[in-house]
Design an enzyme around this catalytic site. Structure first.
Site, PDB file in Angstrom:
ATOM      1  N   ARG A  51       0.823  -1.220   0.000  1.00 22.66           N
ATOM      2  CA  ARG A  51       0.000   0.000   0.000  1.00 22.66           C
ATOM      3  C   ARG A  51       0.850   1.261   0.000  1.00 22.66           C
ATOM      4  O   ARG A  51       0.424   2.303  -0.492  1.00 22.66           O
ATOM      5  CB  ARG A  51      -0.919   0.010   1.223  1.00 22.66           C
ATOM      6  N   ASP A 174       7.387 -24.106   1.800  1.00 23.53           N
ATOM      7  CA  ASP A 174       7.976 -24.406   3.105  1.00 23.53           C
ATOM      8  C   ASP A 174       9.476 -24.370   2.859  1.00 23.53           C
ATOM      9  O   ASP A 174      10.041 -25.314   2.299  1.00 23.53           O
ATOM     10  CB  ASP A 174       7.545 -25.788   3.601  1.00 23.53           C
ATOM     11  N   HIS A 175      10.110 -23.261   3.249  1.00 19.95           N
ATOM     12  CA  HIS A 175      11.484 -23.067   2.779  1.00 19.95           C
ATOM     13  C   HIS A 175      12.449 -24.108   3.339  1.00 19.95           C
ATOM     14  O   HIS A 175      13.523 -24.303   2.798  1.00 19.95           O
ATOM     15  CB  HIS A 175      11.966 -21.637   3.051  1.00 19.95           C
ATOM     16  N   GLU A 213      15.851 -21.454  18.065  1.00 12.21           N
ATOM     17  CA  GLU A 213      16.171 -20.072  17.713  1.00 12.21           C
ATOM     18  C   GLU A 213      16.645 -19.348  18.956  1.00 12.21           C
ATOM     19  O   GLU A 213      16.164 -19.620  20.061  1.00 12.21           O
ATOM     20  CB  GLU A 213      14.923 -19.364  17.190  1.00 12.21           C
ATOM     21  N   HIS A 237       7.044 -26.858   9.103  1.00 15.14           N
ATOM     22  CA  HIS A 237       8.445 -27.206   8.856  1.00 15.14           C
ATOM     23  C   HIS A 237       8.837 -28.561   9.448  1.00 15.14           C
ATOM     24  O   HIS A 237       9.443 -29.396   8.787  1.00 15.14           O
ATOM     25  CB  HIS A 237       9.379 -26.159   9.470  1.00 15.14           C
TER      26      HIS A 237
HETATM   27  P1  NAP Z   1       5.338  -7.729   7.122  1.00 16.50           P
HETATM   28  O1  NAP Z   1       6.754  -7.300   7.336  1.00 16.50           O
HETATM   29  O2  NAP Z   1       4.307  -7.295   8.094  1.00 16.50           O
HETATM   30  O3  NAP Z   1       4.926  -7.236   5.664  1.00 16.50           O
HETATM   31  C1  NAP Z   1       3.612  -7.243   5.198  1.00 16.50           C
HETATM   32  C2  NAP Z   1       3.581  -6.659   3.798  1.00 16.50           C
HETATM   33  O4  NAP Z   1       2.239  -6.662   3.331  1.00 16.50           O
HETATM   34  C3  NAP Z   1       4.061  -5.215   3.719  1.00 16.50           C
HETATM   35  O5  NAP Z   1       4.743  -5.030   2.511  1.00 16.50           O
HETATM   36  C4  NAP Z   1       2.754  -4.432   3.724  1.00 16.50           C
HETATM   37  O6  NAP Z   1       2.967  -3.172   3.157  1.00 16.50           O
HETATM   38  C5  NAP Z   1       1.887  -5.360   2.872  1.00 16.50           C
HETATM   39  N1  NAP Z   1       0.452  -5.165   3.071  1.00 16.50           N
HETATM   40  C6  NAP Z   1      -0.207  -5.126   4.256  1.00 16.50           C
HETATM   41  N2  NAP Z   1      -1.517  -4.894   4.046  1.00 16.50           N
HETATM   42  C7  NAP Z   1      -1.684  -4.808   2.703  1.00 16.50           C
HETATM   43  C8  NAP Z   1      -2.808  -4.578   1.860  1.00 16.50           C
HETATM   44  N3  NAP Z   1      -4.037  -4.395   2.365  1.00 16.50           N
HETATM   45  N4  NAP Z   1      -2.612  -4.578   0.539  1.00 16.50           N
HETATM   46  C9  NAP Z   1      -1.388  -4.742   0.008  1.00 16.50           C
HETATM   47  N5  NAP Z   1      -0.273  -4.970   0.748  1.00 16.50           N
HETATM   48  C10 NAP Z   1      -0.429  -4.998   2.079  1.00 16.50           C
HETATM   49  O7  NAP Z   1       5.212  -9.301   7.024  1.00 16.50           O
HETATM   50  P2  NAP Z   1       6.372 -10.368   6.689  1.00 16.50           P
HETATM   51  O8  NAP Z   1       7.122 -10.662   7.937  1.00 16.50           O
HETATM   52  O9  NAP Z   1       7.134  -9.919   5.487  1.00 16.50           O
HETATM   53  O10 NAP Z   1       5.507 -11.673   6.367  1.00 16.50           O
HETATM   54  C11 NAP Z   1       4.788 -11.824   5.181  1.00 16.50           C
HETATM   55  C12 NAP Z   1       4.178 -13.218   5.142  1.00 16.50           C
HETATM   56  O11 NAP Z   1       5.227 -14.172   5.161  1.00 16.50           O
HETATM   57  C13 NAP Z   1       3.300 -13.565   6.338  1.00 16.50           C
HETATM   58  O12 NAP Z   1       2.296 -14.462   5.912  1.00 16.50           O
HETATM   59  C14 NAP Z   1       4.257 -14.272   7.269  1.00 16.50           C
HETATM   60  O13 NAP Z   1       3.580 -15.138   8.154  1.00 16.50           O
HETATM   61  C15 NAP Z   1       5.078 -15.037   6.273  1.00 16.50           C
HETATM   62  N6  NAP Z   1       6.407 -15.376   6.769  1.00 16.50           N
HETATM   63  C16 NAP Z   1       7.267 -14.420   7.169  1.00 16.50           C
HETATM   64  C17 NAP Z   1       8.543 -14.773   7.606  1.00 16.50           C
HETATM   65  C18 NAP Z   1       9.551 -13.748   8.025  1.00 16.50           C
HETATM   66  O14 NAP Z   1      10.673 -14.149   8.355  1.00 16.50           O
HETATM   67  N7  NAP Z   1       9.240 -12.487   8.016  1.00 16.50           N
HETATM   68  C19 NAP Z   1       8.918 -16.123   7.638  1.00 16.50           C
HETATM   69  C20 NAP Z   1       8.017 -17.085   7.199  1.00 16.50           C
HETATM   70  C21 NAP Z   1       6.774 -16.695   6.765  1.00 16.50           C
HETATM   71  P3  NAP Z   1       1.935  -1.931   3.384  1.00 16.50           P
HETATM   72  O15 NAP Z   1       1.654  -1.867   4.847  1.00 16.50           O
HETATM   73  O16 NAP Z   1       2.656  -0.741   2.841  1.00 16.50           O
HETATM   74  O17 NAP Z   1       0.738  -2.257   2.589  1.00 16.50           O
END
Ligand code: NAP
Length: 487
Positions: A51, A174-175, A213, A237
């Site tokens: 966004r 699932d990395h 971790e 995992h």
């Molecule tokens: P995050 O840092 O909270 O990022 C969320 C992203 O989604 C941001 O780019 C946000 O940008 C965007 N977003 C939120 N609301 C939105 C909307 N309505 N429309 C379009 N974009 C939107 O989350 P993350 O840690 O990267 O995780 C992302 C996914 O990967 C999740 O399902 C998480 O469970 C999974 N995951 C993450 C990790 C990790 O290490 N981080 C590991 C395994 C799995 P804006 O707010 O600008 O829209």
């Protein structure tokens, strides 16, 4: 040694959540590294979507800073030429017409939509992709975990995604499955005559899987408190790793051949429910302590309201009810704020049936095959040999070390590098099929229900320790110990 790179065709890869933690820390660095190795064809486009009001130049500027350590300036600059940005809200119409038009400019490209957002948005995003018919042609969708928080919510997500994308187009990532060691487990098990005859309850005493971790929940507390260690790590995992250890030999590496075998393992897991959860599972929650080289707050201190029964640690004893594995316990443990960051699988073989050595030779230890996923990916096979030189026959337990980086002089690709290109190639072998996710939830749901019904809070453990003492008791009750090398 030079690496071989299999070419891929030109693609457009859209990262929904392109400004998020996962995109910056894993996805974009992985793509940059593949670009540096010449594996991203000219004309391919990588588009971040979120966004935040950014344009291409603004996004590239952010990435320039975020990715500065991944590649040299020239390589990064060339990569960024292939990267763009679109500001879109998954829940609002504005901007989607122009986005669809832009994607439609290259109809012959493979299209990958990587949903790196909260799963609540998956349904909206897929609905809109379907509305604009962006699911047609060589389109694929990648779903990040968690896929639901139980079987019912997983089904809701899978049903909604399934209305737009066929199962063959759906890549549930699932990395852990993309890690070099997991690939090597396949090579070791099915590329050597040595292991398979021993790979059963006649010769294997037990298996341990640890994912430890040192970090706490930090800024992910909001997500984590809703999930907990069983949903975050075990249901996906760790069960996938268990499947790779326990599955029957597939007839080939064809996607469904492998996934059919994994599914059979998941369906053979012995139930854990109210009747036995207290004996077979241990839940923990960290308290303040010294971890990661500093004094750190407890889990509850990191939450807004300071109250929670969510587990940050779980240890459990799983069983597989089939001929190969009957009677072989699979001990699983995972947690945050543990002393070491380590993910590993330990296959412990049964002791020799009779010792011919007298006590002066020392004690006989079990053979163990230790597959380390991180850090320092590699495999060690612990063997007993004679201590070299004079002094009588003294036994020594030594590892036959097959650490990949040293042995092959090749830098290990990150799991996301392999998996992202597998999506472009359309190869789902290392991704979870819908029925696998469902089977895993079918096993995990009764554990969660048993914990909820017991009303017992998780056991406290001090940050920087290996979880509650009950986790040690869980395995020591059976006359076994957690692998000391990881501790
Ligand atoms: P995050 O840092 O909270 O990022 C969320 C992203 O989604 C941001 O780019 C946000 O940008 C965007 N977003 C939120 N609301 C939105 C909307 N309505 N429309 C379009 N974009 C939107 O989350 P993350 O840690 O990267 O995780 C992302 C996914 O990967 C999740 O399902 C998480 O469970 C999974 N995951 C993450 C990790 C990790 O290490 N981080 C590991 C395994 C799995 P804006 O707010 O600008 O829209």
């Amino acid at each position: 040694m030079t690496a071989n790179f299999a070419p891929v065709e030109a693609f457009d890869l859209v990262i929904f959540g392109g400004t998020g933690d996962l995109a910056y820390r894993k996805l974009l660095p992985a793509l940059l590294r593949r670009h540096a190795d010449g594996q991203i064809p000219a004309g391919s486009r990588i588009v971040g979507v979120a966004r935040e009001a950014l344009d291409d130049a603004g996004y590239r500027k952010q990435l320039q800073a975020a990715l500065a350590d991944v590649a040299d300036a020239k390589t990064l600059e060339a990569f960024l030429q292939q990267v763009g940005y679109r500001s879109l809200d998954a829940r609002k119409d504005a901007g989607w017409d122009a986005f669809a038009e832009m994607i439609g400019e290259q109809p012959e490209h493979v299209r990958v939509f990587y949903l790196s957002t909260s799963p609540e948005l998956f349904v909206d995003i897929c609905g809109r992709l379907g509305h604009y018919r962006l699911n047609e042609g060589k389109a694929r969708v990648v779903l990040e975990k968690p896929i639901g928080r139980n079987l019912a919510s997983a089904n809701q997500i899978n049903d909604a995604v399934g209305q737009v994308f066929d199962e063959s187009q759906t890549f549930r990532i699932d990395h852990y499955l993309g890690k070099e060691t997991v690939q090597n487990l396949l090579a070791l098990r099915f590329g050597n005559a040595l292991f398979e005859p021993l790979w059963n309850n006649g010769h294997i005493d037990h298996v341990q899987i640890t994912v430890a971790e040192t970090v706490g929940v930090g800024h992910r507390a909001g997500y984590y408190d809703h999930a907990g260690a069983l949903r975050d790590m075990v249901q996906n995992h760790m069960l996938q790793l268990l499947c790779m250890v326990a599955m029957e030999p597939p007839s080939s590496l064809a996607p469904d051949a492998v996934r059919d075998e994994k599914l059979k393992v998941l369906n053979s897991l012995t139930p854990v429910d109210d009747s036995n959860a207290a004996q077979l599972t241990v839940r923990g929650q960290y308290r303040a302590g010294n971890a990661d080289g500093q004094h750190v707050p407890g889990y509850l201190d990191e939450l807004k309201d300071g109250k929670s029964n969510t587990e940050t640690f779980v240890a459990l004893k799983a069983g597989i009810a089939n001929w190969r594995w009957a009677g072989v316990p699979f001990y699983l443990r995972t947690g945050k704020r543990l002393p070491n960051r380590v993910s590993e699988i330990v296959v412990a073989f049964k002791p020799v049936p009779h010792s011919i050595f007298d006590s002066s030779a020392g004690t006989l230890a079990q053979n163990r095959l230790v597959l380390r996923l991180q850090p320092d990916e590699g495999v060690k096979l612990w063997l007993t040999i004679k201590h070299p030189g004079p002094g009588g026959l003294r036994l020594r337990h030594v590892p036959l070390d097959m650490s990949f980086a040293e042995a092959f002089g090749v830098q290990q690709p990150d799991a996301y590098e392999r998996l992202l290109l597998d999506v472009v190639r359309g190869n789902p072998t290392l991704f979870m099929r819908r029925d696998e996710v469902e089977a895993a939830w079918r096993w995990a749901d009764p554990i969660l229900a048993a914990w909820a019904a017991s009303g017992e809070p998780p056991r406290p453990y001090t940050a920087g320790t290996w979880g509650p003492s009950a986790s040690v008791a869980l395995i020591e009750r059976d006359g076994r110990t957690w692998n000391e090398d990881s501790e």
